[in-house]
Design a protein around this motif. Structure first.
Motif, PDB file in Angstrom:
ATOM      1  N   TYR A 106      31.327 -14.107  11.258  1.00  0.00           N
ATOM      2  CA  TYR A 106      30.811 -13.978  12.629  1.00  0.00           C
ATOM      3  C   TYR A 106      30.257 -15.312  13.144  1.00  0.00           C
ATOM      4  O   TYR A 106      29.307 -15.345  13.935  1.00  0.00           O
ATOM      5  N   SER A 140      39.588 -11.616   8.012  1.00  0.00           N
ATOM      6  CA  SER A 140      39.953 -10.236   7.697  1.00  0.00           C
ATOM      7  C   SER A 140      38.754  -9.299   7.848  1.00  0.00           C
ATOM      8  O   SER A 140      38.882  -8.202   8.397  1.00  0.00           O
ATOM      9  N   ILE A 141      37.585  -9.727   7.391  1.00  0.00           N
ATOM     10  CA  ILE A 141      36.385  -8.882   7.585  1.00  0.00           C
ATOM     11  C   ILE A 141      36.104  -8.709   9.075  1.00  0.00           C
ATOM     12  O   ILE A 141      35.632  -7.672   9.521  1.00  0.00           O
ATOM     13  N   GLU A 142      36.422  -9.748   9.843  1.00  0.00           N
ATOM     14  CA  GLU A 142      36.156  -9.665  11.282  1.00  0.00           C
ATOM     15  C   GLU A 142      37.166  -8.788  12.004  1.00  0.00           C
ATOM     16  O   GLU A 142      37.115  -8.635  13.227  1.00  0.00           O
ATOM     17  N   GLY A 143      38.116  -8.220  11.249  1.00  0.00           N
ATOM     18  CA  GLY A 143      39.074  -7.291  11.856  1.00  0.00           C
ATOM     19  C   GLY A 143      40.297  -7.961  12.444  1.00  0.00           C
ATOM     20  O   GLY A 143      40.945  -7.432  13.332  1.00  0.00           O
ATOM     21  N   TYR A 153      24.976 -15.093   5.672  1.00  0.00           N
ATOM     22  CA  TYR A 153      25.682 -14.032   4.942  1.00  0.00           C
ATOM     23  C   TYR A 153      26.122 -14.530   3.565  1.00  0.00           C
ATOM     24  O   TYR A 153      26.421 -15.715   3.387  1.00  0.00           O
TER      25      TYR A 153
END
Lengths: 419, 167
Positions: free
Chosen positions: A199, A178-181, A75
């Protein structure tokens, strides 16, 4: 010299696809994908000695080179969290020259073998995210994003992701969380994101301004790039100038420009012609620079600013004049870091809490030698004891203000902004 | 229920992330959930938790951690004034004080008509355009740069009149 990053200042409407293409837009991306191997792109960026513009100044090409070839998928994440008080350069790039930034994201993805890229914007950049979503759709329509680009096997999609107000998410591992929630709290490193990133997969995280440099390097070559700036810090930099100057704003200048040129030539000097007192070169995270002739004539590159006992960081230059008390300044920075500490590491969480208590005592009349020394001691004890740099950042202004501007902390000195 | 109320938007949000990583959708879903009331209700926490196969506590901790999510009702427009160092060096503290005086509220309070809540916030990346603030409303977030108290009062009057965000 014409702007290289803030090109909208020379070319109106460069934020429109047809205008960007007419001015050479996406040629670098096309050249990379159709004529270069990913490794060649990385080598070229490495040879240019492009250094990360988010503050750390690490070599971008080296960072890309750390991505392993035996773990997939990869990514690319663009760090558009821009939250350092005094920094406002990425906002201008994304608002006004969005395609050059997005082209940089695309080239980074090709070089590192990523088929998906995320742009992490601070939540306050809601309207900026809307602009980028529109530009991403334009790129999909024009065939610059999607499957099998330029007839090759390379496919790419770019997505925006909005944060929601947390300075800590500018730290790359907190950003990934934060992107991973999850709550944006830094991870223990190693493993570094290059191996265990988004991830749990290999991930390159680069700042917006860094990525905006990339198309230029691919197009014009690393030798050309190194001819700009200084040997230590090649290229141009956007200096965000704020505080008590007549013309605050973003100034794109070669590395090595002096503080004096930035503040007096470009920034129009100090408000009301007052004497300058202190400079914070890296936003609220800065050590205080005593603004004497030596400092003013120092070239702004990473090594020279370090020699002054400070850091260039993201080059957010906050100017402080003689009407301002440093006691008030550190009260502001302590309040900020107390609010923004994520709470994970004890020295940062408790240290910022106690620094806040102590500066409030000082402001409320207990301006004694003992209290000032205690504040200094708490700050010193926090250093190098945290997972991420936030804890250290919170102490920089505090310790150096007390050490380098002792008169402002004398019992007789006036507090408040206007001393 | 968000999926029924905003089916297109929910679909778009999920399309951004790998199917096995749907927890990533929690932040955009929370923005969606805040759209109607200006804050996240208990029912919305449950709804989002079910959509993502996580607990409502997992969702609540996100609301608690990030400052742009709210768990309580406030004014329709949250006027968030930056008072951090660079803005304060250009008069943000004085601006906020005078603005509060004009609106007849203290920092953190809402005007009696329920339209505007005034908040002091941390850096908004608008340091060269101080005094500045953002307005968080059901329509999203909008920046207002280079403001004066007079200009701000005109903006508030316009908001009161139209009930909608104006730039």
């Amino acid at each position: 010299m014409a702007h290289l990053l803030l090109r909208h200042r020379d070319i109106p409407d460069i934020g429109k696809m047809d205008v960007y293409e007419k001015n050479g837009g996406f040629e670098a991306f096309k050249k990379a994908v159709t004529k270069m191997k990913p490794q060649e792109v990385t080598d070229s960026v490495k040879a240019s000695w492009l250094r990360g513009r988010g503050g750390a100044g690490f070599s971008t090409g080296l960072k890309w080179g750390f991505i392993p070839k035996d773990i997939w998928p990869h990514y690319v994440v663009a760090n558009a969290d821009e939250s350092e008080p005094g920094t406002f350069k990425d906002r201008e790039i994304m608002e006004s020259n969005p395609f050059q930034f997005l082209e940089g994201v695309a080239i980074a993805a090709y070089a590192t073998g990523a088929n998906a890229a995320y742009i992490y914007l601070r939540g306050e950049f809601w309207p900026v995210a809307a602009i980028l979503d529109e530009k991403i759709a334009d790129m999909e329509k024009a065939g610059f994003l999607g499957d099998k680009l330029f007839g090759t096997d390379f496919s790419l999609r770019i997505y925006t992701h909005l944060g929601a107000g947390a300075y800590i998410c500018g730290e790359e591992t907190a950003l990934l969380e934060s992107i991973e929630g999850k709550r944006g709290q830094p991870r223990i490193r190693p493993p570094f994101p290059a191996v265990y990133g988004l991830y749990g997969k290999p991930t390159v995280v680069n700042n917006v301004e860094t990525l905006t440099n990339v198309p230029l390097i691919v197009e014009k070559g690393s030798d050309w790039y190194k001819s700009l700036g200084t040997a230590d810090s090649p290229g141009v930099k956007i200096f965000s100038l704020s505080g008590r100057v007549n013309q605050p704003g973003n100034y794109e200048l070669p590395f090595g420009t002096t503080f004096r040129e930035l503040i007096y030539n470009y920034g129009g000097g100090i408000i009301d012609g007052r004497p300058i007192k202190a400079i914070m070169a890296a936003g609220a995270s800065s050590a205080m620079i005593v603004a004497d002739d030596k400092a003013l004539d120092t070239p702004m590159d990473y090594a020279s600013v370090r020699a002054l006992g400070a850091d260039l960081g993201s080059a957010s230059v906050i100017v402080i004049d003689d009407t301002v008390s440093l006691e008030w300044v550190i009260s502001k920075t302590i309040h900020f870091f107390k609010h923004e500490s994520c709470g994970k590491c004890t020295p940062c969480r408790e240290g910022t809490y106690w620094m806040l208590h102590l500066i409030e005592r000082i402001e409320n009349g207990e301006k004694t030698k003992e209290t000032v020394e205690l504040l200094h001691s708490v700050a010193r004890q926090m250093l190098n004891k945290n997972l991420c740099p936030l804890g250290d950042f919170s102490t920089m202004a505090v310790t150096t203000a007390i050490e380098r501007f002792p008169a402002d902390f004398e019992a007789s000195a006036a507090g408040g902004e206007h001393g | 229920m968000l999926a029924e109320k905003y089916p297109e938007e929910v679909k778009k949000i999920f399309a951004k992330y790998p199917p096995e990583q749907k927890r990533s959708a929690v932040m955009p879903l929370l923005y969606l959930a805040q759209r109607d009331e200006g804050f996240v209700t208990k029912a919305a926490l449950e709804d989002i938790a079910q959509m993502l196969d996580i607990t409502s506590t997992d969702v609540a901790e996100i609301v608690g951690f990030y400052t742009l999510y709210h768990d309580e009702k406030a004014g329709k427009y949250r006027m968030q004034v930056c008072t951090d160092l660079p803005c304060a060096l250009r008069g943000a503290d004085k601006f906020l004080e005078e603005l509060c005086g004009n609106l007849g509220v203290k920092v953190g309070e809402t005007t009696p008509d329920g339209m505007v809540t005034v908040e002091a916030v941390m850096c908004l990346a608008g340091c060269d355009k101080a005094p500045m603030f953002q307005i968080q409303s059901p329509d999203g977030i909008a920046y207002h740069d280079n403001m004066t108290v007079d200009k701000t009062m005109e903006l508030v009057a316009a908001l009161r009149k139209s009930g909608k965000e104006v730039k």
